[in-house]
Scaffold this active site. Structure first.
Site, PDB file in Angstrom:
ATOM      1  N   ASP A  86       7.243   0.974  -2.645  1.00  0.00           N
ATOM      2  CA  ASP A  86       5.957   1.614  -2.507  1.00  0.00           C
ATOM      3  C   ASP A  86       6.029   2.321  -1.141  1.00  0.00           C
ATOM      4  O   ASP A  86       6.774   1.889  -0.272  1.00  0.00           O
ATOM      5  CB  ASP A  86       4.879   0.522  -2.494  1.00  0.00           C
ATOM      6  CG  ASP A  86       3.497   1.100  -2.439  1.00  0.00           C
ATOM      7  OD1 ASP A  86       3.269   2.113  -3.101  1.00  0.00           O
ATOM      8  OD2 ASP A  86       2.645   0.526  -1.751  1.00  0.00           O
TER       9      ASP A  86
ATOM     10  N   ASP B   4      -0.948  -2.635  -5.819  1.00  0.00           N
ATOM     11  CA  ASP B   4       0.275  -2.694  -6.606  1.00  0.00           C
ATOM     12  C   ASP B   4       0.687  -4.106  -7.011  1.00  0.00           C
ATOM     13  O   ASP B   4       1.821  -4.342  -7.418  1.00  0.00           O
ATOM     14  CB  ASP B   4       1.433  -1.939  -5.947  1.00  0.00           C
ATOM     15  CG  ASP B   4       1.633  -2.345  -4.511  1.00  0.00           C
ATOM     16  OD1 ASP B   4       1.298  -3.480  -4.187  1.00  0.00           O
ATOM     17  OD2 ASP B   4       2.115  -1.507  -3.731  1.00  0.00           O
TER      18      ASP B   4
HETATM   19  P1  ADP Z   1       0.343   4.255  -1.955  1.00  0.00           P
HETATM   20  O1  ADP Z   1       1.237   4.511  -3.113  1.00  0.00           O
HETATM   21  O2  ADP Z   1       0.628   5.269  -0.877  1.00  0.00           O
HETATM   22  O3  ADP Z   1       0.382   2.868  -1.466  1.00  0.00           O
HETATM   23  P2  ADP Z   1      -2.376   3.977  -3.182  1.00  0.00           P
HETATM   24  O4  ADP Z   1      -2.117   3.834  -4.629  1.00  0.00           O
HETATM   25  O5  ADP Z   1      -2.923   2.808  -2.466  1.00  0.00           O
HETATM   26  O6  ADP Z   1      -1.154   4.641  -2.400  1.00  0.00           O
HETATM   27  O7  ADP Z   1      -3.408   5.188  -2.991  1.00  0.00           O
HETATM   28  C1  ADP Z   1      -3.048   6.469  -3.419  1.00  0.00           C
HETATM   29  C2  ADP Z   1      -3.945   7.528  -2.835  1.00  0.00           C
HETATM   30  O8  ADP Z   1      -5.280   7.312  -3.265  1.00  0.00           O
HETATM   31  C3  ADP Z   1      -3.981   7.547  -1.339  1.00  0.00           C
HETATM   32  O9  ADP Z   1      -2.946   8.345  -0.806  1.00  0.00           O
HETATM   33  C4  ADP Z   1      -5.351   8.175  -1.099  1.00  0.00           C
HETATM   34  O10 ADP Z   1      -5.259   9.575  -1.204  1.00  0.00           O
HETATM   35  C5  ADP Z   1      -6.185   7.657  -2.230  1.00  0.00           C
HETATM   36  N1  ADP Z   1      -6.953   6.466  -1.858  1.00  0.00           N
HETATM   37  C6  ADP Z   1      -6.807   5.232  -2.338  1.00  0.00           C
HETATM   38  N2  ADP Z   1      -7.680   4.363  -1.806  1.00  0.00           N
HETATM   39  C7  ADP Z   1      -8.399   5.097  -0.908  1.00  0.00           C
HETATM   40  C8  ADP Z   1      -9.456   4.791   0.007  1.00  0.00           C
HETATM   41  N3  ADP Z   1      -9.954   3.554   0.133  1.00  0.00           N
HETATM   42  N4  ADP Z   1      -9.950   5.794   0.750  1.00  0.00           N
HETATM   43  C9  ADP Z   1      -9.458   7.038   0.651  1.00  0.00           C
HETATM   44  N5  ADP Z   1      -8.469   7.370  -0.159  1.00  0.00           N
HETATM   45  C10 ADP Z   1      -7.939   6.446  -0.946  1.00  0.00           C
HETATM   46 MG    MG Z   2       0.154   0.901  -1.441  1.00  0.00          MG
END
Ligand code: ADP
Ligand code: MG
Length: 637
Positions: free
Chosen positions: A337, A534
Site C-alpha cells: 500500500d 485496507d
Molecule cells: P492509500 O492507498 O494511499 O492508502 P486510501 O484508500 O486510504 O489511500 O485513500 C485514497 C484516497 O481517498 C486518498 O488519496 C484521498 O484522496 C481520499 N481520501 C480517503 N480518505 C480521506 C479523508 N479522510 N479525507 C480526505 N481524503 C480522503
Molecule cells: Mg492506506
C-alpha cells in the site's frame, strides 16, 4: 539450568562415575577379579540411577496404551541388551541418551528464555496519585480509560496513554527492536511496555490494560507457538507412524532371520548353536532400535521455528505463528500500500489553490469536517490547522473510504476529498498544476478550492525494493487510492516498476485477488499495509503484513505479521528470517534422516554395534539442536 536439569546432571555424573571403572574391569582393561553377579549389580546401580525415569515413562506409556515413544525404544533396547549379558552397552546407551536429553532441554530452555526476556514487557502495577500526593501502586487491570497515572524513571509504562506532564526518554526496544531511546513530551502518545528512562511522566490513559499494546503483544506471542506449521504437523504425524513401524521392524529383525537360519541351516557357519544366532540378531535389533530413535528431528524442527519466531520478534517483527513463518518463506510477490507503508503518511500542507475564501477559513472548514477521521490525510489537515477543532460544530459526518468525508460544519455542507468525491456530489474540481496529493473542498455543493499536500518517503523505503529482491522476491507491486501522478512519482523514487493508482478499497482486494490467481503455484503473495482502509486486503493475501501496529487496531487483528516500527525494510528482513529458518529445518531433516538411514543399513548388516548407534543418535541430535538455535540469531538492520 533449572532444578530438574541439575538433578539429571547429577544423576549422569554419578552413573558415569560408577560406569567407567566397572566397564573397564568388565572389558578386562583393568585386571580385577570380580564375580559376574557383582559386575551386574554395579552396572545395574549405574543403569537405574541414570535411567529410572525413562523406564517409568515407558511403563506409563504402555499402561496408557500409547506405548510407542522414544522412552519405549530406549527401554526395550537397553533391557534386551542387558538381558543378553551386554551390560556395558545397555548402560552406555541409557547414559548417552540422557546426556542428549539434558543437552536438548537446556537448549530449548535457553531459547525459550531469550524469547521471554525480550518479551519481558508485562507491566506489574500502575501508580496513581492519592489525594495527599502520595503514589499508590494498583493493579493495572483496575485503571479505567482516561485515568491519570504516574510513571517514574526506571518503571515500565503499564498502559497506553498520552503524556499530560513531564518529559523523558523512553526505551522502546522490547516493542520495536529500536535501541535508540525516544524522547517524549506533553501531548505525545506513549505505549505500554516501553521503559521510562529519565523523567517522571504523568499519563492520561487512552486504553484499558487488556487493550493496551503490551497486553496485545503478549497475547500474540503466547498464541504464536500454538499455530503450528505444516512441517511441524508433518513431523508430529511422522513420529506417530514411524515409531511403531520401527518397533515392528526391529521385532522382525530379531525373529525372522534366525528362524530362517534355523530352518534352512544357511548361514550357520561360525555359530556354535542356534541360541547364539538368536542372540546375535536380537542385539542387531536393539542397535536398530537405538539408531531409529527419531528425537533429533522431532526436537529440532519445532525448536527451529520457535527460535525463528523469537529472532524475528527481537527485531520488532511479530509473526503470529510458525505457519506464517513457513508461508513467508515462499513469498514471491510483495504488494505495498502506498500511504503509511512506503510513505510516512505524514502529509504536509504545502499549498492552497483556487480558494474562494481565505486559506485559514478553508483549513478551518476542512479540519472540522475531518475531525472524526483517523485517516493520515485528516490528521495532517488537523495539524496544519493547528488548533483543536470543536466537535460540537460538526454533525452528519459520513466518511466514504477511498473518497473523503462529508459533514455539516456550522450547518453548512462541507465535502473534503479527492476528485471522485467532487464528482459524486456534483462539484467541478479544478485540476492542480503542481505535483502532490490534492484534496478538494466543496462548500454547499460548490467548489471552494483545494489543498496540495505532500508526503515523504519513509526512511529505508528506497533500500526496501533491493532488499526484497535480495531476499528472493520476484515481483513488487504498489497499490494506492491516491492519484496516478503521485503514485508514479513515488513508485519511481523507490524503484517499484509496477503500480496501480486511484483504487477504492474494494479495488485493492480485486487487485490482490488477481495477483493471487496469477501466482497460483508459483509462490505466495504478501500484502503490506497500514490497516487504514485496507484491513480486508490484509486478510485476503496469503500473508498480511501490518505497518503501524502502533496505531491501527484493525491491522493488528487482520495481519499475520506485524512490524512494530513501521520500517518497510523489515518486510525483507522477515522474509529473509523465514527463508533461513526453513533452510535450517530442511538441513536438519535431511542430515538426521540421512545419518540414520546409513546407520540402519549398517546395523541390519551387522556392521554397527550399539556404541556406534548411540553415538550417532546423540551426536546427530546435538548438531541438529545447535543448528536450530541459529534461527534465533538475526543480524540487526
Ligand atoms: P492509500 O492507498 O494511499 O492508502 P486510501 O484508500 O486510504 O489511500 O485513500 C485514497 C484516497 O481517498 C486518498 O488519496 C484521498 O484522496 C481520499 N481520501 C480517503 N480518505 C480521506 C479523508 N479522510 N479525507 C480526505 N481524503 C480522503
Ligand atoms: Mg492506506
Amino acid at each position: 539450568m533449572n532444578k530438574k536439569q541439575k538433578n539429571l546432571l547429577v544423576r549422569i555424573i554419578v552413573a558415569a562415575v560408577f560406569f567407567v571403572p566397572v566397564w573397564l574391569i568388565s572389558e578386562g582393561i583393568i585386571r580385577v577379579e570380580m564375580p559376574r553377579w557383582a559386575l551386574f549389580a554395579l552396572f545395574l546401580i549405574s543403569y537405574l540411577t541414570v535411567g529410572h525415569d525413562i523406564l517409568r515413562k515407558a511403563a506409563l506409556g504402555v499402561k496408557n496404551k500409547k506405548p510407542f515413544d522414544e522412552c519405549f525404544l530406549m527401554t526395550v533396547a537397553t533391557v534386551a541388551a542387558i538381558a543378553l549379558g551386554e551390560y556395558g552397552e545397555g548402560v552406555a546407551v541409557m547414559l548417552l541418551y540422557q546426556v542428549g536429553e539434558l543437552f536438548q532441554s537446556v537448549a530449548v530452555g535457553k531459547s525459550r528464555r531469550s524469547i521471554s526476556e525480550l518479551m519481558d514487557i508485562r507491566p506489574d502495577y500502575a501508580n496513581i496519585e492519592g489525594e495527599d500526593g502520595k503514589l499508590e501502586r494498583v493493579d493495572p487491570d483496575e485503571i479505567e480509560v482516561g485515568s491519570l497515572i504516574v510513571v517514574q524513571p526506571g518503571e515500565k509504562i503499564p498502559i497506553d496513554g498520552t503524556v499530560e506532564e513531564g518529559t523523558s526518554a523512553l526505551d522502546t526496544a522490547a516493542l520495536t527492536g529500536e535501541s535508540r531511546p525516544r524522547s517524549v513530551k506533553a501531548g505525545d502518545a506513549v505505549l505500554s511496555g516501553s521503559i521510562n528512562l529519565s523523567g517522571v511522566l504523568r499519563l492520561r490513559t487512552t486504553a484499558a490494560f487488556e487493550e493496551s499494546t503490551a497486553s496485545k503483544i503478549l497475547d500474540l506471542v503466547e498464541n504464536a507457538a500454538s499455530r503450528k506449521s505444516k512441517s511441524e504437523n508433518f513431523i508430529a504425524k511422522f513420529a506417530r507412524i514411524y515409531t511403531p513401524v520401527v518397533c515392528f521392524a526391529a521385532l522382525a529383525l530379531a525373529v525372522l532371520p534366525p528362524v530362517f537360519i534355523a530352518l534352512t541351516g544357511i548361514g550357520m557357519s561360525g555359530y556354535e548353536g542356534i541360541g547364539q544366532v538368536f542372540r546375535d540378531w536380537v542385539l542387531r535389533a536393539c542397535t536398530f532400535l537405538v539408531i531409529s530413535c527419531p528425537c533429533a528431528v522431532v526436537i529440532s524442527v519445532p525448536l527451529s521455528f520457535f527460535a525463528g519466531l523469537g529472532g524475528a520478534s527481537n527485531q520488532g517483527i511479530l509473526i503470529k505463528g510458525s505457519n506464517y513463518l513457513e508461508t513467508l518463506s515462499s513469498v514471491s510477490t510483495v504488494v505495498f500500500d502506498k500511504t503509511g507503508t512506503v510513505t510516512r503518511g505524514n502529509f504536509e500542507v504545502t499549498g492552497v489553490h483556487h480558494a474562494e475564501m481565505d486559506r485559514a477559513r478553508l483549513l478551518e472548514l476542512a479540519a472540522h469536517a475531518e475531525c472524526h477521521s483517523s485517516h493520515p490525510i485528516s490528521l495532517s489537515l488537523q495539524r496544519a490547522y493547528g488548533k483543536e477543532p470543536d466537535p460540537l460544530r460538526v454533525s452528519d459526518v459520513e466518511e466514504i473510504s477511498g473518497h473523503g468525508v462529508l459533514a455539516a460544519v456550522d450547518g453548512q455542507q462541507v465535502a473534503v476529498g479527492n476528485e471522485k468525491l467532487m464528482t459524486r456530489i456534483g462539484a467541478e474540481a479544478l485540476p492542480c498544476h503542481e505535483a502532490g496529493t490534492v484534496i478538494h473542498v466543496a462548500l454547499n455543493g460548490d467548489y471552494a478550492g483545494h489543498f496540495l499536500i505532500r508526503d515523504e518517503l519513509k526512511d529505508g523505503a528506497k533500500e526496501t525494493v533491493a532488499a526484497l529482491q535480495k531476499a528472493g522476491v520476484k515481483r513488487v507491486v504498489m497499490l494506492t487510492g491516491d492519484m496516478h501522478k503521485v503514485a508514479e512519482q513515488v513508485a519511481d523514487e523507490v524503484g517499484i516498476s509496477e503500480f496501480r493508482a486511484e483504487l477504492l478499497p474494494q479495488d485493492k482486494v480485486n487487485a490482490v485477488e488477481e495477483l493471487l490467481a496469477e501466482n497460483a503455484g508459483k509462490g505466495k503473495v504478501a500484502f503490506a499495509g497500514d490497516g487504514i482502509n485496507d484491513a480486508p486486503v490484509l486478510s485476503r493475501a496469503d500473508i498480511g503484513i501490518a505497518m503501524g501496529a502502533l496505531g491501527s487496531d484493525a491491522a493488528i487483528e487482520a495481519a499475520d505479521v506485524v512490524l512494530m516500527d513501521d520500517d518497510p525494510r523489515k518486510i525483507a528482513k522477515a522474509i529473509a528470517i523465514s527463508r533461513k529458518c526453513l533452510r535450517i529445518v530442511r538441513e536438519n531433516i535431511i542430515f538426521a534422516l540421512g545419518v540414520k538411514a546409513v546407520c540402519l543399513i549398517l546395523s541390519a548388516l551387522g556392521l554397527a554395534n550399539m556404541w556406534i548407534a548411540i553415538a550417532a543418535d546423540v551426536g546427530v541430535m546435538i548438531l541438529a539442536v545447535l543448528n536450530a538455535i541459529r534461527c534465533l540469531f538475526v543480524k540487526r538492520l
